[in-house]
Design a protein around this motif. Structure first.
Motif, PDB file in Angstrom:
ATOM      1  N   GLY A 118      67.799  96.805  52.527  1.00 59.59           N
ATOM      2  CA  GLY A 118      68.501  98.017  52.123  1.00 59.59           C
ATOM      3  C   GLY A 118      68.374  98.289  50.648  1.00 59.59           C
ATOM      4  N   ARG A 119      69.009  99.378  50.235  1.00 60.65           N
ATOM      5  CA  ARG A 119      68.766  99.882  48.895  1.00 60.65           C
ATOM      6  C   ARG A 119      70.042 100.504  48.340  1.00 60.65           C
ATOM      7  NH1 ARG A 119      64.281 103.327  46.291  1.00 60.65           N
ATOM      8  NH2 ARG A 119      65.549 105.097  45.668  1.00 60.65           N
ATOM      9  N   VAL A 120      70.259 100.296  47.039  1.00 61.21           N
ATOM     10  CA  VAL A 120      71.387 100.922  46.355  1.00 61.21           C
ATOM     11  C   VAL A 120      70.835 101.745  45.201  1.00 61.21           C
ATOM     12  CG1 VAL A 120      73.560 100.546  45.119  1.00 61.21           C
ATOM     13  CG2 VAL A 120      72.847  98.918  46.891  1.00 61.21           C
ATOM     14  N   SER A 121      71.210 103.015  45.124  1.00 60.91           N
ATOM     15  CA  SER A 121      70.783 103.838  43.986  1.00 60.91           C
ATOM     16  C   SER A 121      71.999 104.386  43.278  1.00 60.91           C
ATOM     17  CB  SER A 121      69.941 105.032  44.415  1.00 60.91           C
ATOM     18  OG  SER A 121      69.124 104.715  45.481  1.00 60.91           O
ATOM     19  N   PHE A 122      71.911 104.398  41.962  1.00 61.15           N
ATOM     20  CA  PHE A 122      72.974 104.951  41.136  1.00 61.15           C
ATOM     21  C   PHE A 122      72.369 106.031  40.257  1.00 61.15           C
ATOM     22  CE2 PHE A 122      75.457 104.711  37.095  1.00 61.15           C
ATOM     23  CZ  PHE A 122      76.625 105.243  37.605  1.00 61.15           C
ATOM     24  N   ASP A 123      72.918 107.230  40.358  1.00 60.14           N
ATOM     25  CA  ASP A 123      72.430 108.339  39.560  1.00 60.14           C
ATOM     26  C   ASP A 123      70.917 108.519  39.722  1.00 60.14           C
ATOM     27  OD1 ASP A 123      72.966 110.444  37.935  1.00 60.14           O
ATOM     28  OD2 ASP A 123      72.777 109.329  36.067  1.00 60.14           O
ATOM     29  N   GLY A 124      70.460 108.368  40.942  1.00 59.79           N
ATOM     30  CA  GLY A 124      69.049 108.593  41.237  1.00 59.79           C
ATOM     31  C   GLY A 124      68.128 107.423  40.942  1.00 59.79           C
ATOM     32  N   GLN A 125      68.689 106.337  40.397  1.00 60.90           N
ATOM     33  CA  GLN A 125      67.861 105.190  40.021  1.00 60.90           C
ATOM     34  C   GLN A 125      68.090 104.032  40.991  1.00 60.90           C
ATOM     35  OE1 GLN A 125      68.736 103.910  36.011  1.00 60.90           O
ATOM     36  NE2 GLN A 125      67.414 102.108  36.159  1.00 60.90           N
ATOM     37  N   ASP A 126      67.019 103.403  41.420  1.00 63.94           N
ATOM     38  CA  ASP A 126      67.143 102.240  42.310  1.00 63.94           C
ATOM     39  C   ASP A 126      67.697 101.059  41.517  1.00 63.94           C
ATOM     40  OD1 ASP A 126      66.903 100.188  44.103  1.00 63.94           O
ATOM     41  OD2 ASP A 126      64.787 100.520  44.542  1.00 63.94           O
ATOM     42  N   ILE A 127      68.860 100.552  41.904  1.00 66.74           N
ATOM     43  CA  ILE A 127      69.461  99.424  41.168  1.00 66.74           C
ATOM     44  C   ILE A 127      69.506  98.166  42.034  1.00 66.74           C
ATOM     45  CG2 ILE A 127      70.847 100.867  39.623  1.00 66.74           C
ATOM     46  CD1 ILE A 127      73.321 100.104  41.401  1.00 66.74           C
ATOM     47  N   THR A 128      68.882  98.208  43.213  1.00 66.45           N
ATOM     48  CA  THR A 128      68.912  97.042  44.113  1.00 66.45           C
ATOM     49  C   THR A 128      68.326  95.823  43.409  1.00 66.45           C
ATOM     50  OG1 THR A 128      68.188  98.690  45.720  1.00 66.45           O
ATOM     51  CG2 THR A 128      68.513  96.450  46.533  1.00 66.45           C
ATOM     52  N   GLY A 129      69.091  94.742  43.416  1.00 63.11           N
ATOM     53  CA  GLY A 129      68.570  93.496  42.859  1.00 63.11           C
ATOM     54  C   GLY A 129      68.701  93.370  41.354  1.00 63.11           C
ATOM     55  N   LYS A 130      69.224  94.397  40.689  1.00 62.26           N
ATOM     56  CA  LYS A 130      69.453  94.261  39.244  1.00 62.26           C
ATOM     57  C   LYS A 130      70.613  93.302  38.995  1.00 62.26           C
ATOM     58  CE  LYS A 130      67.874  98.737  37.414  1.00 62.26           C
ATOM     59  NZ  LYS A 130      66.630  98.270  36.794  1.00 62.26           N
ATOM     60  N   LYS A 131      70.694  92.784  37.779  1.00 57.43           N
ATOM     61  CA  LYS A 131      71.750  91.827  37.424  1.00 57.43           C
ATOM     62  C   LYS A 131      73.069  92.557  37.126  1.00 57.43           C
ATOM     63  CE  LYS A 131      69.178  87.970  36.996  1.00 57.43           C
ATOM     64  NZ  LYS A 131      68.343  88.412  38.148  1.00 57.43           N
ATOM     65  N   PRO A 132      74.209  91.875  37.346  1.00 55.43           N
ATOM     66  CA  PRO A 132      75.503  92.524  37.104  1.00 55.43           C
ATOM     67  C   PRO A 132      75.616  93.198  35.725  1.00 55.43           C
ATOM     68  CG  PRO A 132      75.855  90.428  38.202  1.00 55.43           C
ATOM     69  CD  PRO A 132      74.367  90.511  37.918  1.00 55.43           C
ATOM     70  N   HIS A 133      75.142  92.522  34.674  1.00 58.00           N
ATOM     71  CA  HIS A 133      75.321  93.128  33.339  1.00 58.00           C
ATOM     72  C   HIS A 133      74.453  94.373  33.169  1.00 58.00           C
ATOM     73  CE1 HIS A 133      71.767  90.602  32.457  1.00 58.00           C
ATOM     74  NE2 HIS A 133      71.497  91.521  31.547  1.00 58.00           N
ATOM     75  N   GLN A 134      73.285  94.386  33.838  1.00 60.47           N
ATOM     76  CA  GLN A 134      72.426  95.578  33.760  1.00 60.47           C
ATOM     77  C   GLN A 134      73.102  96.750  34.475  1.00 60.47           C
ATOM     78  OE1 GLN A 134      69.060  93.664  35.757  1.00 60.47           O
ATOM     79  NE2 GLN A 134      67.885  93.796  33.856  1.00 60.47           N
ATOM     80  N   ILE A 135      73.710  96.454  35.622  1.00 58.69           N
ATOM     81  CA  ILE A 135      74.359  97.505  36.410  1.00 58.69           C
ATOM     82  C   ILE A 135      75.594  98.021  35.674  1.00 58.69           C
ATOM     83  CG2 ILE A 135      75.590  97.930  38.591  1.00 58.69           C
ATOM     84  CD1 ILE A 135      73.516  96.002  39.882  1.00 58.69           C
ATOM     85  N   ALA A 136      76.327  97.098  35.060  1.00 56.28           N
ATOM     86  CA  ALA A 136      77.501  97.511  34.280  1.00 56.28           C
ATOM     87  C   ALA A 136      77.080  98.434  33.142  1.00 56.28           C
ATOM     88  CB  ALA A 136      78.224  96.280  33.729  1.00 56.28           C
ATOM     89  N   ARG A 137      75.951  98.100  32.511  1.00 61.61           N
ATOM     90  CA  ARG A 137      75.490  98.910  31.378  1.00 61.61           C
ATOM     91  C   ARG A 137      75.088 100.311  31.825  1.00 61.61           C
ATOM     92  NH1 ARG A 137      71.254  95.629  28.814  1.00 61.61           N
ATOM     93  NH2 ARG A 137      72.892  94.096  28.493  1.00 61.61           N
ATOM     94  N   LEU A 138      74.654 100.443  33.065  1.00 63.66           N
ATOM     95  CA  LEU A 138      74.274 101.767  33.576  1.00 63.66           C
ATOM     96  C   LEU A 138      75.502 102.635  33.861  1.00 63.66           C
ATOM     97  CD1 LEU A 138      71.381 100.778  36.009  1.00 63.66           C
ATOM     98  CD2 LEU A 138      71.190 102.035  33.848  1.00 63.66           C
ATOM     99  N   GLY A 139      76.695 101.991  33.973  1.00 65.71           N
ATOM    100  CA  GLY A 139      77.896 102.807  34.150  1.00 65.71           C
ATOM    101  C   GLY A 139      78.723 102.528  35.388  1.00 65.71           C
ATOM    102  N   ILE A 140      78.519 101.352  36.002  1.00 66.45           N
ATOM    103  CA  ILE A 140      79.372 100.978  37.136  1.00 66.45           C
ATOM    104  C   ILE A 140      80.267  99.819  36.708  1.00 66.45           C
ATOM    105  CG2 ILE A 140      79.491 100.221  39.545  1.00 66.45           C
ATOM    106  CD1 ILE A 140      76.720 101.286  40.013  1.00 66.45           C
TER     107      ILE A 140
END
Ligand code: ATP
Ligand code: MG
Length: 247
Positions: A61-83
């Protein structure tokens, strides 16, 4: 409920040994929305948050945030994107003060300690903990610890806030206050997804409800429709369904 999709979860699977925690879950969240995810214990709610925020890697499966694929990114990277998220088990640094706890969180988004401190104080004001800023986190009561958890998440300046059972253990009056606060945060443009067992925290707040059951989406819709959906009432809500309609 306008707005474009800010979060898209597509067909996410996660197995732990013999347990299928998520069995092909798909969810879309629109920018500015207030969404609740409910469901029995073990239905996969926290695992879903863990997948979205990078703490757990989905099998498929896949998770996208604001049009960007964030699947498998690290927690700190995802937090920096705004979640940002809160945790079901609140775990502040017990020996640090309330302010220090929020400054630590804010440091990941601010260039200087001074800037982080200014931002932390602003957030503490917002959640109503400003007067407790010099108190050790260990000394807070549960409702205050929940607010601190919220403050730590807000310190990241999120566009999307994921709340894992922030209302659990709170008294009705505290839940009312919490909802007011969440409304305020939402009205400033933050999209909110709440995982809750406390239906009084959902009612009058969530515009839409998703029901998880055995790792799958059992139903989704407006609270008033979910409360009378026979599948949801049978599998989970039972006589509690009416609580979803109280304000
Ligand atoms: N890290 C893990 N290792 C092994 N099993 C896990 C792990 N995380 C979750 N599980 C299992 O996956 C299933 C879903 O758990 P999850 O925590 O997502 O449920 P939940 O809906 O949040 O439940 P609750 O309402 O009790 O918080 C459960 O059977 C749980 O025991
Ligand atoms: Mg959980």
């Amino acid at each position: 409920m306008g707005g474009r999709e800010i979060l898209v979860v597509e067909n996410v699977w996660k197995r732990f040994g013999g347990i299928v925690a998520l069995a092909g879950v798909s969810i879309e969240v629109r920018e500015g929305e207030r969404l609740a995810i409910i469901g029995p214990n073990g239905s996969g709610k926290t695992t879903l948050f863990n997948v979205i925020t990078g703490y757990v890697k989905p099998d498929r499966g896949r998770v996208s945030f604001d049009g960007q694929d964030i699947t498998g990114k690290k927690p700190h990277q995802i937090a920096r994107l705004g979640i940002a998220r809160t945790f079901q088990i609140v775990k502040p640094f017990a020996n640090l003060t309330v302010e220090e706890n929020v400054v630590v969180a804010a440091l990941s988004r601010n260039r200087s300690v001074e800037e982080a401190r200014r931002h932390a104080l602003h957030v503490l004001e917002l959640v109503g903990l400003y007067d407790k800023r010099n108190v050790r986190a260990a000394m807070l009561n549960l409702a205050e610890k929940k607010r601190l958890e919220l403050a730590k998440a807000l310190a990241l300046n999120p566009r999307l806030l994921l709340l894992d059972e922030v209302a659990a253990g709170l008294r009705p009056s505290e839940i009312k206050e919490l909802k007011k606060l969440l409304y305020k945060i939402n009205s400033e443009g933050v999209t909110i997804v709440m995982v809750e067992h406390v239906l009084r925290a959902v009612s009058g707040f969530a515009e839409r409800v998703v029901v998880l059951h055995h790792g799958s989406k059992l139903a989704e819709g407006r609270p008033e429709d979910i409360a009378k959906d026979p599948r949801v009432v049978d599998a989970y809500l039972g006589s509690l369904a009416s609580q979803l309609l109280e304000v």
